[in-house]
Design a protein around this motif. Structure first.
Motif, PDB file in Angstrom:
ATOM      1  N   PRO A 197      46.712  26.350  43.399  1.00  0.00           N
ATOM      2  CA  PRO A 197      46.680  25.345  42.339  1.00  0.00           C
ATOM      3  C   PRO A 197      45.539  24.365  42.600  1.00  0.00           C
ATOM      4  N   PRO A 198      44.876  23.793  41.598  1.00  0.00           N
ATOM      5  CA  PRO A 198      45.161  23.969  40.174  1.00  0.00           C
ATOM      6  C   PRO A 198      44.457  25.171  39.536  1.00  0.00           C
ATOM      7  N   ASP A 199      43.601  25.889  40.293  1.00  0.00           N
ATOM      8  CA  ASP A 199      42.962  27.074  39.710  1.00  0.00           C
ATOM      9  C   ASP A 199      44.001  28.034  39.151  1.00  0.00           C
ATOM     10  N   ALA A 200      45.138  28.154  39.856  1.00  0.00           N
ATOM     11  CA  ALA A 200      46.168  29.110  39.470  1.00  0.00           C
ATOM     12  C   ALA A 200      46.717  28.846  38.078  1.00  0.00           C
ATOM     13  N   TYR A 201      46.570  27.610  37.592  1.00  0.00           N
ATOM     14  CA  TYR A 201      47.119  27.270  36.279  1.00  0.00           C
ATOM     15  C   TYR A 201      46.194  27.677  35.127  1.00  0.00           C
ATOM     16  N   ALA A 202      45.006  28.100  35.428  1.00  0.00           N
ATOM     17  CA  ALA A 202      44.062  28.508  34.376  1.00  0.00           C
ATOM     18  C   ALA A 202      44.434  29.886  33.855  1.00  0.00           C
ATOM     19  N   SER A 203      44.517  30.034  32.567  1.00  0.00           N
ATOM     20  CA  SER A 203      44.822  31.330  31.966  1.00  0.00           C
ATOM     21  C   SER A 203      43.577  32.204  31.935  1.00  0.00           C
ATOM     22  N   THR A 204      43.782  33.476  31.711  1.00  0.00           N
ATOM     23  CA  THR A 204      42.655  34.407  31.607  1.00  0.00           C
ATOM     24  C   THR A 204      41.695  33.959  30.511  1.00  0.00           C
ATOM     25  N   SER A 205      42.251  33.584  29.355  1.00  0.00           N
ATOM     26  CA  SER A 205      41.391  33.188  28.223  1.00  0.00           C
ATOM     27  C   SER A 205      40.623  31.907  28.537  1.00  0.00           C
ATOM     28  N   ASP A 206      41.255  30.977  29.268  1.00  0.00           N
ATOM     29  CA  ASP A 206      40.548  29.746  29.661  1.00  0.00           C
ATOM     30  C   ASP A 206      39.332  30.082  30.530  1.00  0.00           C
ATOM     31  N   ILE A 207      39.542  30.981  31.486  1.00  0.00           N
ATOM     32  CA  ILE A 207      38.454  31.329  32.407  1.00  0.00           C
ATOM     33  C   ILE A 207      37.343  32.057  31.671  1.00  0.00           C
ATOM     34  N   ILE A 208      37.708  32.914  30.746  1.00  0.00           N
ATOM     35  CA  ILE A 208      36.694  33.626  29.952  1.00  0.00           C
ATOM     36  C   ILE A 208      35.798  32.614  29.237  1.00  0.00           C
ATOM     37  N   GLU A 209      36.404  31.612  28.621  1.00  0.00           N
ATOM     38  CA  GLU A 209      35.621  30.621  27.889  1.00  0.00           C
ATOM     39  C   GLU A 209      34.705  29.832  28.825  1.00  0.00           C
ATOM     40  N   MET A 210      35.214  29.473  30.010  1.00  0.00           N
ATOM     41  CA  MET A 210      34.362  28.763  30.962  1.00  0.00           C
ATOM     42  C   MET A 210      33.235  29.662  31.463  1.00  0.00           C
ATOM     43  N   ALA A 211      33.556  30.939  31.694  1.00  0.00           N
ATOM     44  CA  ALA A 211      32.544  31.868  32.201  1.00  0.00           C
ATOM     45  C   ALA A 211      31.456  32.134  31.171  1.00  0.00           C
ATOM     46  N   GLU A 241      38.294  42.029  33.112  1.00  0.00           N
ATOM     47  CA  GLU A 241      38.373  41.546  31.728  1.00  0.00           C
ATOM     48  C   GLU A 241      37.556  40.273  31.537  1.00  0.00           C
ATOM     49  N   ILE A 242      37.650  39.361  32.483  1.00  0.00           N
ATOM     50  CA  ILE A 242      36.895  38.106  32.386  1.00  0.00           C
ATOM     51  C   ILE A 242      35.398  38.395  32.350  1.00  0.00           C
ATOM     52  N   CYS A 243      34.943  39.244  33.272  1.00  0.00           N
ATOM     53  CA  CYS A 243      33.502  39.555  33.325  1.00  0.00           C
ATOM     54  C   CYS A 243      33.042  40.264  32.056  1.00  0.00           C
ATOM     55  N   GLU A 244      33.849  41.197  31.582  1.00  0.00           N
ATOM     56  CA  GLU A 244      33.461  41.990  30.410  1.00  0.00           C
ATOM     57  C   GLU A 244      33.417  41.134  29.152  1.00  0.00           C
ATOM     58  N   ALA A 277      35.280  50.691  35.647  1.00  0.00           N
ATOM     59  CA  ALA A 277      34.621  49.568  34.965  1.00  0.00           C
ATOM     60  C   ALA A 277      33.106  49.669  35.100  1.00  0.00           C
ATOM     61  N   ARG A 278      32.639  49.986  36.285  1.00  0.00           N
ATOM     62  CA  ARG A 278      31.197  50.125  36.499  1.00  0.00           C
ATOM     63  C   ARG A 278      30.632  51.276  35.675  1.00  0.00           C
ATOM     64  N   ALA A 279      31.408  52.347  35.545  1.00  0.00           N
ATOM     65  CA  ALA A 279      30.937  53.513  34.789  1.00  0.00           C
ATOM     66  C   ALA A 279      30.730  53.180  33.318  1.00  0.00           C
ATOM     67  N   ARG A 280      31.505  52.236  32.805  1.00  0.00           N
ATOM     68  CA  ARG A 280      31.331  51.878  31.384  1.00  0.00           C
ATOM     69  C   ARG A 280      30.408  50.669  31.204  1.00  0.00           C
ATOM     70  N   GLY A 281      29.762  50.244  32.313  1.00  0.00           N
ATOM     71  CA  GLY A 281      28.715  49.243  32.198  1.00  0.00           C
ATOM     72  C   GLY A 281      29.095  47.831  32.537  1.00  0.00           C
ATOM     73  N   VAL A 282      30.277  47.616  33.125  1.00  0.00           N
ATOM     74  CA  VAL A 282      30.655  46.269  33.547  1.00  0.00           C
ATOM     75  C   VAL A 282      30.118  46.056  34.954  1.00  0.00           C
ATOM     76  N   ASP A 283      29.277  45.059  35.115  1.00  0.00           N
ATOM     77  CA  ASP A 283      28.566  44.844  36.380  1.00  0.00           C
ATOM     78  C   ASP A 283      29.440  44.058  37.352  1.00  0.00           C
ATOM     79  N   VAL A 284      30.393  44.772  37.973  1.00  0.00           N
ATOM     80  CA  VAL A 284      31.282  44.139  38.936  1.00  0.00           C
ATOM     81  C   VAL A 284      31.126  44.808  40.298  1.00  0.00           C
ATOM     82  N   ALA A 285      31.307  44.018  41.334  1.00  0.00           N
ATOM     83  CA  ALA A 285      31.227  44.517  42.706  1.00  0.00           C
ATOM     84  C   ALA A 285      32.107  43.612  43.563  1.00  0.00           C
ATOM     85  N   ALA A 286      32.095  43.836  44.878  1.00  0.00           N
ATOM     86  CA  ALA A 286      32.997  43.093  45.754  1.00  0.00           C
ATOM     87  C   ALA A 286      32.363  42.882  47.116  1.00  0.00           C
TER      88      ALA A 286
END
Length: 563
Positions: A197-211, A241-244, A277-286
């Motif tokens: 918390p408080p990051d944990a309280y952010a919804s997926t849609s909230d983070i998408i908008e910030m990103a 989902e957020i990155c895409e 995800a990478r195969a369909r063009g989402v640029d994610v790594a770890a």
């Protein structure tokens, strides 16, 4: 009067004489003069290619020549029998605060690390102070290169406070503007730590908008995902989902399969999910650290709802017996995603640093044994320690939560949540880089700034070569180096670092493959590695024969939005 034939003969004679003179008289050039020459090394370029025998010349902070170098230099290093690689890049660092007071970062440099990317918890200053913060680092002088993310909480708290609340559209716009301002100040992107918390309280849609606010600047969304345990795949899918949907590239912090019931199974589903995800063009790594235990605060053993009204109120609620009964039931539920269940119970949770004299004798003991020694429930012992430590300086204005702090003092624990099989399985993936999840120490031999005695702060990068190349052989030497150099540089768009090429900044490491070894252990987490003799940062010799020279040639690494 000389005739035409005589004049022609004279001209030809003179021409031939001059031509002959040119053939027998050598042209003398001034010898090339460099700042540093590294001779006779086995050069690993960082791109994954096999080593080549070559000299390296450095001038004005950059690689000037790679090959046969015949020039002169005031400093010549003989690397015969040793390997020369680009400087290692710690893509998951925690040094944002400590560099303000001690820029030497000795524990990092002795591992061969020359660049740090921090900010899981954000910058250590508010958005308006970021330009001054970066300027202060370079003015005071730092021995490493440094860049940072900006955390979602730094956009949420000025608008919503630390409470569990959902923003309106106008509040979301206000958060986006804060993120945009941070990007223009030079941060690398937006981070989240979604178990805290408080990051944990952010919804997926909230983070998408910030990103979305970082997308125009080519920023990175980097996340400690919402679950690394029972709901690992759901956490990865949310990250993708957020990155895409935001149209940004993503870095999944310290990827792990941290849930005992799923060891050996979920790791393969996680890899398949990211590959799809990478195969369909989402640029994610770890990235990952090479250990079977994670480390974080004891606050992570508490349900997130306890912090819904802020830290001060949580400290009061935690001490109520009826609240503890409810929390114990929740965190020990086999179907829960608690770190205690993920660690196989309290026996897998080790007290690392209580910050309290009365509990110091229990450091390095698991809570099951501590509870038995005290005749108390391990959960009660853990939460008493948390409250006492967090109360030491509550009200001082230093109440930000997350990886760097939790209230006053953040009591720390080691959570043995992973297996070596899963660590190695993730490590084999070409899109996994190396990050320590550790900070620089305030002084050599001390634990890192997080207050967490974990061997990753002194051993991570040497361990990748010593254990995972030399001992297990799961990585070739060239690929081990690539994971620590060109790959994180590519992820962070550090176009002039990460490989040994003429014209790039001369960050370099010289190591002996025969003797390189990580010496940091669970019982001695601050032991420095062997086998890394020299480290150069921007062409300046910063580690010489295993000793810090005092040089502070590091630079701030700015993101694409820097104005």
């Amino acid at each position: 009067m000389i005739g035409i034939k005589e004049r022609c003969f004279t001209f030809v004679t003179i021409y031939l004489f001059k031509a002959a003179a040119l053939m027998v008289t050598p042209t003398v050039y001034a010898a090339d003069v460099y700042d540093v020459i590294i001779k006779n090394g086995r050069v690993l370029d960082g791109a994954g290619n096999p080593w080549i025998k070559a000299d390296i010349a450095i001038k004005s902070g950059r690689f000037a020549k790679v090959g046969i170098v015949n020039g002169t230099s005031k400093k010549i290093i003989d690397a015969s029998g040793k390997y020369v690689s680009p400087g290692f890049i710690d893509i998951m660092d925690q040094s944002g605060r400590v560099l303000l007071t001690n820029g030497l970062a000795e524990n990092k440099l002795l591992m061969g690390v020359t660049s740090l990317i921090a900010g899981e918890g954000g910058t250590p200053v508010p958005v308006d102070d970021i330009p001054a913060y970066f300027n202060s680092l370079e003015t005071r002088g730092i021995s490493v290169n440094f860049g940072s993310f900006f955390n979602i909480s730094q956009a949420r708290i000025p608008v919503l406070g630390e409470t569990d609340a959902s923003p309106t559209q106008s509040q979301l716009l206000e958060m986006q503007l804060i993120v945009d301002k941070a990007m223009r100040a030079g941060v690398m992107g937006l981070s989240s730590a979604l178990i805290y918390p408080p990051d944990a309280y952010a919804s997926t849609s909230d983070i998408i908008e910030m990103a979305k606010a970082i997308a125009p600047y080519g920023g990175v969304y980097a996340s400690h995902i919402r679950s690394e345990g029972r709901d690992l795949i759901e956490g990865i899918n949310e990250f993708i989902e957020i990155c895409e949907k935001a149209g940004v590239r993503g870095e999944l912090f310290h990827i792990k399969n941290a849930y005992a019931p799923n060891w050996g199974k979920a790791v393969h589903i996680a890899i398949d999910t990211i590959n799809a995800a990478r195969a369909r063009g989402v640029d994610v790594a770890a990235d990952q650290y090479p250990y079977v235990a994670g480390g974080t605060g004891l606050d992570a053993t508490l349900p997130k709802w306890i912090f819904a009204n802020g830290l001060d109120k949580a400290l009061v609620e935690i001490m109520k017996p009826e609240v503890r009964v409810k929390m114990k039931q929740e965190i020990m539920d086999p179907a829960s995603d608690s770190l205690v269940v993920a660690s196989g119970g309290w026996k897998g949770v080790v007290l690392a640093n209580s910050h309290l004299d009365e509990y110091r004798k229990f450091h390095n003991m698991n809570f099951e044994d501590i509870g038995a020694a005290l005749g108390r429930d391990p959960a009660d012992v853990s939460w008493d320690i948390f409250v006492k430590a967090a109360s030491l300086r509550v009200g001082s204005g230093n109440n930000s939560r997350g990886p760097e702090n939790m209230g006053g003092k953040r009591a720390m624990a080691l959570f043995f949540m992973m297996t070596e099989h899963d660590v190695q399985t993730f490590m084999k993936q070409p899109w996994v880089a190396i990050g320590s999840d550790a900070g620089a120490a305030s002084e050599l031999g001390a634990i890192d700034i997080l207050g967490l005695p974990h061997p990753r702060s002194y051993g991570t990068f040497a361990r990748i070569i010593a254990k995972y190349h030399k001992e297990t052989g799961i990585l070739t030497l060239a690929d081990a180096v690539r994971k620590m150099t060109s790959w994180p540089a590519a992820r962070m768009r550090l176009k002039d670092r990460g490989t040994i090429q003429e014209g790039l900044w001369a960050d370099a490491v010289i190591f002996d493959l025969e003797t390189i070894k990580d010496n940091a252990t669970w019982n001695n987490p601050v032991s420095t590695p062997n086998g890394i003799s020299h480290v150069l940062v921007n062409g300046t010799l910063t580690i010489e024969n295993g000793v810090h020279t005092g040089a502070r040639s590091g630079k701030v690494l700015y993101g694409g939005g820097k104005q």
